[in-house]
Design an enzyme around this catalytic site. Sequence first.
Site, PDB file in Angstrom:
ATOM      1  N   GLY A  27     -73.172  85.012 -45.611  1.00 49.66           N
ATOM      2  CA  GLY A  27     -73.853  84.528 -44.417  1.00 49.66           C
ATOM      3  C   GLY A  27     -75.360  84.681 -44.461  1.00 49.66           C
ATOM      4  CG  ASP A  99     -83.946  89.652 -40.871  1.00 50.67           C
ATOM      5  OD1 ASP A  99     -82.832  89.274 -40.467  1.00 50.67           O
ATOM      6  OD2 ASP A  99     -85.019  89.275 -40.382  1.00 50.67           O
ATOM      7  CG  HIS A 141     -92.346  87.585 -44.630  1.00 52.96           C
ATOM      8  ND1 HIS A 141     -93.362  87.131 -43.809  1.00 52.96           N
ATOM      9  CD2 HIS A 141     -91.460  86.558 -44.720  1.00 52.96           C
ATOM     10  CE1 HIS A 141     -93.082  85.898 -43.420  1.00 52.96           C
ATOM     11  NE2 HIS A 141     -91.940  85.525 -43.961  1.00 52.96           N
ATOM     12  N   GLY A 149     -88.509  90.293 -43.597  1.00 50.10           N
ATOM     13  CA  GLY A 149     -88.218  88.862 -43.766  1.00 50.10           C
ATOM     14  C   GLY A 149     -87.646  88.489 -45.129  1.00 50.10           C
ATOM     15  CG  ASP A 176     -92.678  80.351 -46.182  1.00 47.87           C
ATOM     16  OD1 ASP A 176     -91.996  80.553 -47.202  1.00 47.87           O
ATOM     17  OD2 ASP A 176     -92.289  80.581 -45.024  1.00 47.87           O
ATOM     18  CG  HIS A 178     -91.356  82.126 -41.807  1.00 45.83           C
ATOM     19  ND1 HIS A 178     -90.424  81.641 -42.696  1.00 45.83           N
ATOM     20  CD2 HIS A 178     -90.770  82.134 -40.594  1.00 45.83           C
ATOM     21  CE1 HIS A 178     -89.308  81.372 -42.046  1.00 45.83           C
ATOM     22  NE2 HIS A 178     -89.481  81.659 -40.769  1.00 45.83           N
ATOM     23  CE1 TYR A 272     -84.633  81.827 -46.721  1.00 42.81           C
ATOM     24  CE2 TYR A 272     -86.185  80.623 -45.350  1.00 42.81           C
ATOM     25  CZ  TYR A 272     -85.876  81.715 -46.135  1.00 42.81           C
ATOM     26  OH  TYR A 272     -86.814  82.692 -46.346  1.00 42.81           O
TER      27      TYR A 272
HETATM   28 ZN   LIG Z   1     -90.581  81.270 -44.659  1.00 37.80          ZN
END
Ligand SMILES: [Zn+2]
Length: 449
Positions: A27, A99, A141, A149, A176, A178, A272
């Site tokens: 998952g 995470d 991150h 992250g 990215d 983020h 992703y």
């Molecule tokens: Zn990202």
Amino acid sequence: MALTQGTKKKVCYYYDGDVGNYYYGQGHPMKPHRIRMTHNLLLNYGLYRKMEIYRPHKANAEEMTKYHSDDYIKFLRSIRPDNMSEYSKQMQRFNVGEDCPVFDGLFEFCQLSTGGSVAGAVKLNKQQTDIAINWAGGLHHAKKSEASGFCYVNDIVLAILELLKYHQRVLYIDIDIHHGDGVEEAFYTTDRVMTVSFHKYGEYFPGTGDLRIMAKVMETYQPSAVVLQCGADSLSGDRLGCFNLTIKGHAKCVEYIKSFNLPLLMLGGGGYTIRNVARCWTYETAVALDTAIPNELPYNDYFEYFGPDFKLHISPSNMTNQNTNDYLEKIKQRLFENLRMLPHAPGVQAQAIPEDTVQEDSGDEDEDDPDKRISILAHDKRIACDEEFSDSEDEGQGGRRNTTSYKKAKRAKTDEEKDGEEKEVKEEDKGAVEEKMDTKSTKEELKTV
Ligand SMILES: [Zn+2]
């Protein structure tokens, strides 16, 4: 150094055939398998003929603690799924568990990701390449003493520290979805690194095609090397991201940054919807190589992931672009203001150049000689656990779901196909360039940032 003729660049690419086997858990949206998919796709486009492919060394703890704290790295080395219960306090302290889960081979995964980025930086420093690529890197991150992250070790910070041994000013660009917070934090107090992160809330590069901001940054800051984090979660249809970039739009950044003809380190990052990650990074490898590749995907090990169209490029969705021209213009003006207030190309005092980072054999019992150029397809033939091929698992909107119904998409290769591949590789290997890894240890700490 005259590596460059016209726009053709020499490209060195870092990949370890084991990287696709690491598994964050059921998952979890971060799937290192996407790096193997990328590799397999670009091999089948024939791109390996145009670049040097290296297997990265495994970066060791000493290299990692050039940025990270000793106790954090010690923890990452020690933690395993079977001893987690003894580390519950430290897991909390270092933000590992949710995470950023504990999984089998976690530290090795960090070693490979970091090894590729640092080796790419060393290669650029030695002026032995124009562009270095490590799609397993870009984990922006990770903090000095904290995972964040899906990132544990900040390969980008470590690669930039390596570049700073030879370069006065390094520009870091992050596309990215983020914010590249870990990299920004690491270099917040030095003017030797400028970080530019285009992310959700304010992203407009290159969506509108207005590249003047980056031109202004280049002009003002005059970096001598550039690190580009190519996180692919800013693409249309990403499982976590919500932007609407096409692969061509995303790759425009690579094209544009490359046009400045500076030593360039290209790294991966988020992404992703893994079939699109593989598409994107394959296309961006081709862009780095100035090679046109057809939209029709070649047959590859993961062909069925790319249905129903089996094309390289993706279409944007019909979502509304909420970045109005007015809003973008305002942001641009504010950025220009900020840039005007910065000192023009800040200098640094001359100092002794520290030695190149350790690149010694990690003691890996693998039969392969790590000093050798990787035999391209050999590593991809290893059999991975079925979960690795669970692209369909939960790629819908809105984060994770604990679905147990994996689709086993892996198709066994016919012997004919395998034979064909082996032949091709052997021919390539004749002309293989061997990398002599530098095994000297770093005696001097970098004191510049
Ligand atoms: Zn990202």
